[in-house]
Design an enzyme around this catalytic site. Structure first.
Site, short mmCIF file in Angstrom:
data_model
loop_
_atom_site.label_atom_id
_atom_site.label_comp_id
_atom_site.label_asym_id
_atom_site.label_seq_id
_atom_site.Cartn_x
_atom_site.Cartn_y
_atom_site.Cartn_z
CG HIS A 187 40.38 37.78 33.09
ND1 HIS A 187 40.12 39.15 32.83
CD2 HIS A 187 40.22 37.22 31.85
CE1 HIS A 187 40.04 39.16 31.46
NE2 HIS A 187 40.09 37.89 30.83
CD GLU A 426 30.20 52.30 50.54
OE1 GLU A 426 30.20 51.12 49.99
OE2 GLU A 426 30.97 53.23 50.19
CG ASP A 450 32.13 47.66 51.47
OD1 ASP A 450 32.89 46.82 51.44
OD2 ASP A 450 32.62 48.61 50.51
CB CYS A 497 24.92 50.81 43.25
SG CYS A 497 25.99 51.52 44.58
#
Length: 536
Positions: A187, A426, A450, A497
């Site tokens: 985080h 992907e 991926d 992306c």
């Protein structure tokens, strides 16, 4: 002068005084109690207070860092609800105080998460469980720790930082984060990228650095403590150059992303929720190239309703004011697990039941999302994108379901647009049949994260394999080029992306290959625009 080497989570240079994160000490002792009902009541009173505090943190995070970062507090609330049975059982069976029961429950849950080798996302939640347990204990002890406040800008050093701690910080005073633990996916690392400040993790900093002068070198992954005069001068010049670079980048706002020869590229942003839109607009993205709709599911305790999803998609469409918004349909499974989907445990989840495979198997869930998307399309410029495609029949089936949804909406006199349909490329399988797929869709978006994982047969969540994970591998780059060429043979526009979309080492190559769109973290938009505008 001391130099501590760590792992860079976000690049850049920061110079300032070091401040060690001060954490309230939570000392728990086991004591015998006679009235177990009263002790359980004490626990529930503290739990209610903790729930209210977590709700306030969620709201604060929504305002400051966006929905994608705020959703971690939804996870905190779920952990807190799961404490009840264990805490009450320990109090009743052992006649012990509530503080001890909560601490034991927290430790046991953290240990269980640590053992989840096949689920890195849940493994990373150990810190969150401990944070929740400590909060309840502090509320019972009426000794909640004070938030860290600073009178000057500081480099913040800590063992690790829980989401609740980062949210309560005065972020205007934080120059950089340095943690002894954590990972580049923690985080804290994500927050640093959102704030565009340097961050290091896994840095073995000694405990005697508080108050000393420090330099964070996010390029080489170093914390320099008590730098000598020459080192300080060197990094002061580097920091000034970086600040000037950022100032010049701001001048690119409002300008076209176009090469000197006139070739235009669409620079879009990746987002995880409505709260991220401020960063999209602030960095002048031309649209949203990846709306990760799975966050609507990850932050919910049950399947989000059509109305809940519709409101989210409509808000994004309206706020983007006619700019293109590409929404990726539900992409859970692998490292993104949702309890209420009740997915079976898999030996290799990355190759298992995920993304489009779930949608085509659970059509009602898929249709609910599609109805919400088509309804929202009436309020803006929405595109729909299917993830993890490997076969022609998957696209044909998904499009057939879209037609069913459109027929239903038409029969109900609900307005919608005939939105563009695209797919994620992907998997190597999708690359190899890209010509056939291009005849079925309006656009491709290459998910390089991926694609690299499946091409190199490497689990991208496995930290032990980082040295083998090479997104610049010639095979991956060749697949990207093949996909662009196949798309253009069929008048299908092609974007990227994944992480490579913002890789400055590859921007020029992608443009030469004919890429139409690059989607990335909002903070990368202007630097990539500068590269493209300087190209011939």
């Amino acid at each position: 002068m001391e130099v501590f080497e760590g792992k860079s989570s976000f690049k850049g240079v920061a110079i300032g005084k070091i401040a060690e994160m001060k954490k309230a000490e939570t000392v728990v002792r086991r004591t015998h109690v006679d009235d177990v009902d009263a002790e359980i009541a004490r626990y529930h009173k503290a739990k209610e207070q903790a729930q209210a505090e977590i709700g306030e943190l969620h709201d604060k995070a929504m305002k400051e860092v966006g929905e994608a970062q705020a959703e971690i507090f939804e996870v905190h609330a779920m952990f807190l609800d799961d404490f009840d049975d264990s805490v009450e059982n320990i109090i009743r069976e052992q006649n012990v105080n509530a503080e001890y029961a909560v601490a034991t429950t927290g430790d046991n849950t953290a240990a269980m998460l640590a053992a989840m080798d096949d689920n890195p996302y849940m493994q990373a939640r150990q810190t969150d469980v401990k944070d929740v347990a400590d909060r309840v204990i502090r509320d019972m002890s009426e000794g909640g720790g004070e938030a860290n406040t600073f009178t000057e800008n500081v480099i913040l050093v800590a063992d690790d930082l829980a989401p609740s701690e980062t949210v309560q910080l005065d972020k205007d005073k934080v120059l950089a984060f340095v943690t002894r633990q954590g990972s580049t996916n923690s985080h804290t690392a994500i927050l640093a990228r959102t704030m565009s400040i340097p961050a290091l993790c896994q840095t073995p900093v000694t405990k005697d650095v508080d108050g000393k002068m420090g330099i964070v070198d996010g390029m080489e992954g170093k914390l320099i403590v008590d730098p000598d005069e020459a080192t300080l001068e060197k990094y002061t010049k580097a920091a000034e150059a970086e600040a000037e670079k950022k100032r010049l980048l701001k001048e690119l706002k409002g300008k076209e992303t176009v090469t000197k020869s006139g070739r235009k590229i669409k620079l879009y942003a990746n987002i995880g929720g409505i709260g991220d839109l401020n960063f999209v607009l602030e960095n002048d993205a031309a649209g949203v190239g990846l709306f990760r709709s799975e966050f609507l599911y990850l932050q919910s305790n049950d399947y989000p309703t059509e109305e809940e999803q519709f409101k989210a998609y409509r808000t994004v469409a309206e706020m983007m004011a006619g700019k293109e918004v590409v929404v990726r349909t539900l992409d859970i499974g692998a490292d993104k697990q949702v309890d209420y989907f009740k997915l079976d445990k898999e030996d290799n989840p990355a190759l298992g039941f995920r993304a489009i495979r779930i949608c085509l198997t659970r059509e009602e869930v898929f249709k609910t999302q599609l109805r919400a998307l088509y309804r929202a399309s009436a309020y803006g410029n929405i595109d729909i994108m299917f993830p993890m495609i490997t076969s022609v029949w998957e696209v044909e089936k998904a499009k057939a379901i879209c037609e069913e949804v459109k027929d239903e909406l038409t029969a109900q006199h609900i307005p919608f647009k005939d939105v563009p349909i695209g797919i994620m490329i992907e998997t190597p399988a999708a690359v190899m049949i890209a010509d056939e797929l291009a005849e079925l869709v309006d656009f491709f978006s290459i998910g390089t994260n991926d694609l690299t994982q499946y091409t190199l047969a490497i689990d991208r969540q496995n930290q032990h394999l980082e040295r083998f994970f090479n997104a610049h591998h010639p095979a991956v780059l060749r697949e990207i080029q093949m996909t662009i060429e196949a798309g253009h043979r069929h008048n299908t526009w092609v974007g990227i992306c994944g992480e490579l979309g913002a890789d400055p080492e590859l921007t020029e190559q992608f443009v030469k290959w004919g890429i139409d769109e690059l989607s990335m973290s909002p903070s990368s938009i202007l630097p990539v625009r500068q590269i493209i505008r300087n190209m011939d």
